[in-house]
Design an enzyme around this catalytic site. Structure first.
Site, mmCIF file in Angstrom:
data_model
loop_
_atom_site.group_PDB
_atom_site.id
_atom_site.type_symbol
_atom_site.label_atom_id
_atom_site.label_comp_id
_atom_site.label_asym_id
_atom_site.label_seq_id
_atom_site.Cartn_x
_atom_site.Cartn_y
_atom_site.Cartn_z
ATOM 1 N N CYS A 121 0.813 -1.225 0.000
ATOM 2 C CA CYS A 121 0.000 0.000 0.000
ATOM 3 C C CYS A 121 0.848 1.278 0.000
ATOM 4 O O CYS A 121 0.323 2.375 -0.175
ATOM 5 C CB CYS A 121 -0.953 0.010 1.182
ATOM 6 N N HIS A 254 -2.947 7.214 2.371
ATOM 7 C CA HIS A 254 -3.447 5.927 1.893
ATOM 8 C C HIS A 254 -4.823 5.678 2.506
ATOM 9 O O HIS A 254 -5.031 5.897 3.698
ATOM 10 C CB HIS A 254 -2.468 4.813 2.280
ATOM 11 N N ASN A 284 -10.190 -0.072 0.238
ATOM 12 C CA ASN A 284 -8.724 0.021 0.228
ATOM 13 C C ASN A 284 -8.222 -0.586 -1.084
ATOM 14 O O ASN A 284 -8.320 -1.797 -1.276
ATOM 15 C CB ASN A 284 -8.181 -0.732 1.448
HETATM 16 O O1 UT7 Z 1 -3.571 -0.911 3.703
HETATM 17 C C1 UT7 Z 1 -3.128 -1.133 5.007
HETATM 18 C C2 UT7 Z 1 -3.816 -2.344 5.477
HETATM 19 N N1 UT7 Z 1 -4.915 -2.281 6.316
HETATM 20 C C3 UT7 Z 1 -5.223 -1.439 7.306
HETATM 21 O O2 UT7 Z 1 -4.740 -0.367 7.483
HETATM 22 C C4 UT7 Z 1 -6.263 -1.939 8.235
HETATM 23 C C5 UT7 Z 1 -6.013 -1.516 9.654
HETATM 24 N N2 UT7 Z 1 -6.956 -2.112 10.567
HETATM 25 C C6 UT7 Z 1 -8.281 -1.836 10.583
HETATM 26 O O3 UT7 Z 1 -8.735 -1.040 9.783
HETATM 27 C C7 UT7 Z 1 -9.160 -2.492 11.610
HETATM 28 O O4 UT7 Z 1 -8.345 -3.179 12.559
HETATM 29 C C8 UT7 Z 1 -10.191 -3.476 10.999
HETATM 30 C C9 UT7 Z 1 -11.236 -2.685 10.238
HETATM 31 C C10 UT7 Z 1 -9.501 -4.454 10.071
HETATM 32 C C11 UT7 Z 1 -10.885 -4.250 12.106
HETATM 33 O O5 UT7 Z 1 -11.503 -3.373 13.017
HETATM 34 P P1 UT7 Z 1 -11.366 -3.639 14.587
HETATM 35 O O6 UT7 Z 1 -12.130 -2.570 15.247
HETATM 36 O O7 UT7 Z 1 -9.907 -3.766 14.889
HETATM 37 O O8 UT7 Z 1 -12.150 -5.008 14.747
HETATM 38 P P2 UT7 Z 1 -11.616 -6.416 15.273
HETATM 39 O O9 UT7 Z 1 -10.729 -7.055 14.284
HETATM 40 O O10 UT7 Z 1 -11.117 -6.259 16.680
HETATM 41 O O11 UT7 Z 1 -12.952 -7.228 15.325
HETATM 42 C C12 UT7 Z 1 -14.024 -6.841 16.228
HETATM 43 C C13 UT7 Z 1 -15.174 -7.815 16.056
HETATM 44 C C14 UT7 Z 1 -14.747 -9.273 16.134
HETATM 45 O O12 UT7 Z 1 -15.792 -9.985 16.788
HETATM 46 P P3 UT7 Z 1 -15.663 -10.362 18.378
HETATM 47 O O13 UT7 Z 1 -14.417 -11.180 18.468
HETATM 48 O O14 UT7 Z 1 -15.541 -9.045 19.078
HETATM 49 O O15 UT7 Z 1 -16.913 -11.102 18.629
HETATM 50 C C15 UT7 Z 1 -14.704 -9.731 14.701
HETATM 51 O O16 UT7 Z 1 -14.941 -11.104 14.559
HETATM 52 O O17 UT7 Z 1 -15.760 -7.654 14.756
HETATM 53 C C16 UT7 Z 1 -15.834 -8.926 14.102
HETATM 54 N N3 UT7 Z 1 -15.723 -8.721 12.661
HETATM 55 C C17 UT7 Z 1 -16.764 -8.498 11.853
HETATM 56 N N4 UT7 Z 1 -18.099 -8.430 12.103
HETATM 57 C C18 UT7 Z 1 -18.914 -8.184 11.071
HETATM 58 C C19 UT7 Z 1 -14.579 -8.676 11.915
HETATM 59 N N5 UT7 Z 1 -14.895 -8.435 10.630
HETATM 60 C C20 UT7 Z 1 -16.237 -8.320 10.575
HETATM 61 C C21 UT7 Z 1 -17.143 -8.065 9.518
HETATM 62 N N6 UT7 Z 1 -18.468 -8.006 9.815
HETATM 63 N N7 UT7 Z 1 -16.739 -7.872 8.249
#
Ligand code: UT7
Length: 329
Positions: A121, A254, A284
């Site tokens: 990225c 980005h 993204n």
């Molecule tokens: O280009 C550079 C690469 N990427 C980035 O910069 C991404 C950086 N990271 C992020 O943007 C965030 O960490 C994410 C958007 C990927 C994730 O957000 P988060 O607030 O860190 O969520 P999490 O991974 O801690 O997940 C929270 C909950 C989990 O459920 P439990 O364990 O709390 O029950 C996940 O299983 O959300 C759940 N979850 C979803 N629920 C519905 C994860 N993905 C989804 C989804 N729909 N698509």
């Protein structure tokens, strides 16, 4: 050294494949495979509302060539003027030849070097910095710099934590040698010790794919590092050019997550209305995200000659970087 020792952004272009796929439509498609997600989750956690997905018969070089063609036309140039093609991508058409060589062929460019640059990225910011150095050393006059991706092909559509985040697309710029500076400075960084937080580890070997060919990510680790390095690299490149954050007209980071963009702007004291945001529309798009956002804001009249623009990449590697530019057209 060249008698034209600087480079300017002479033109830009972009291409998005097909109709946008909304969160609702994606959630419906994933539900058919037993994967649960929702528009609310995606929107609240990421700011993404829709993304574009390339049809099976379109490759990265097709998207790149279409964006590149538009950037060349915008710069008033033809294929015979371009003497360097750099394509930033992590989703090349093939292992080799490079996607840049396919682009060169598709656009009828028959002189100069063509190569791909792999910094995930951060790829476009790395490529733009590289092209600036070629021009400043007198090794190129008109460089076509492209970020293009079909990330939809390396997503595990059963992993809701990643598959809702990414999209396909391409953005391009023509960097041209000039007497006055357009590119004011750039900084590039990498920390390989973090290679495991964002990767697509599979490789082709011995006639088959070995290892996981899908993108894997520790989202929270990426988030934390991204916010830190976006702030530090912005401050570093501004110090290099002896400018303050107040003198930045537009911040184009980005486009990974609206929350990362908001944190970065807040830490830098840049108001949200000076940040170009496309993550809502494109998701993204990895190396394509910065030039796509740049072109969109330029074509809708927000970016104007005389303004100062700070572009930033961050992603797998772990890599990051920033390019500061004064627009001349
Ligand atoms: O280009 C550079 C690469 N990427 C980035 O910069 C991404 C950086 N990271 C992020 O943007 C965030 O960490 C994410 C958007 C990927 C994730 O957000 P988060 O607030 O860190 O969520 P999490 O991974 O801690 O997940 C929270 C909950 C989990 O459920 P439990 O364990 O709390 O029950 C996940 O299983 O959300 C759940 N979850 C979803 N629920 C519905 C994860 N993905 C989804 C989804 N729909 N698509």
């Amino acid at each position: 050294m060249s008698e034209l020792p600087y480079s300017i952004i002479a033109g830009s272009g972009s291409y998005l494949p097909g109709d946008p796929v909304s969160n609702e439509d994606l959630a419906k498609q994933l539900a058919q495979q037993g994967i649960e997600t929702s528009d609310t989750w995606i929107r609240e956690r990421t700011g993404i509302c829709q993304r574009h997905i390339a049809a099976a018969d379109l490759n990265t070089s097709d998207l790149a060539a279409l964006a590149g063609e538009r950037a060349m036309a915008d710069a008033g140039l033809t294929a015979k003027d371009i003497d360097l093609v750099i394509v930033a991508t992590s989703t090349p058409d093939m292992i080799f030849p490079s996607t840049a060589c396919f682009v060169q062929k598709k656009l009828g460019i028959a002189q100069g070097a063509a190569f791909d640059l792999q910094a995930v990225c951060s790829g476009f910011v790395y490529a733009l910095s590289t092209a600036d150095l070629f021009i400043r050393m007198g090794k190129a006059r008109n460089a076509l710099v492209i970020g293009a991706e079909v990330f939809s092909r390396i997503l595990d559509w059963k992993d809701r934590g990643t598959c809702v985040l990414f999209g396909d697309g391409a953005g391009a710029m023509v960097l041209q040698s000039a007497k006055e500076p357009g590119i004011l400075g750039h900084v590039l960084h990498a920390r390989g010790e973090y290679e495991n937080i964002l990767r697509t580890p599979g490789v082709v070997a011995h006639g088959q794919v070995q290892g996981n060919p899908f993108l894997t990510m520790d989202g929270q680790a990426v988030f934390k590092l991204a916010v830190e390095v976006l702030e530090s690299s912005a401050r570093e490149v501004l110090a290099q050019a002896q400018l303050s954050t107040d003198q930045v007209d537009w911040l184009i980071p980005h486009q990974a997550n609206i929350r990362i963009l908001q944190f970065t702007a807040k830490r830098l004291g840049i108001s949200p209305d000076r940040v170009v945001v496309t993550v809502d529309q494109h998701g993204n798009t990895s190396a394509a995200s910065v030039p796509l956002a740049f072109d969109l804001a330029r074509k809708d009249g927000r970016l104007k000659a005389g303004q100062t623009v700070l572009m930033q990449g961050v992603g797998g590697g772990f890599t990051w970087g920033a390019v500061l530019a004064r627009l001349t057209r």
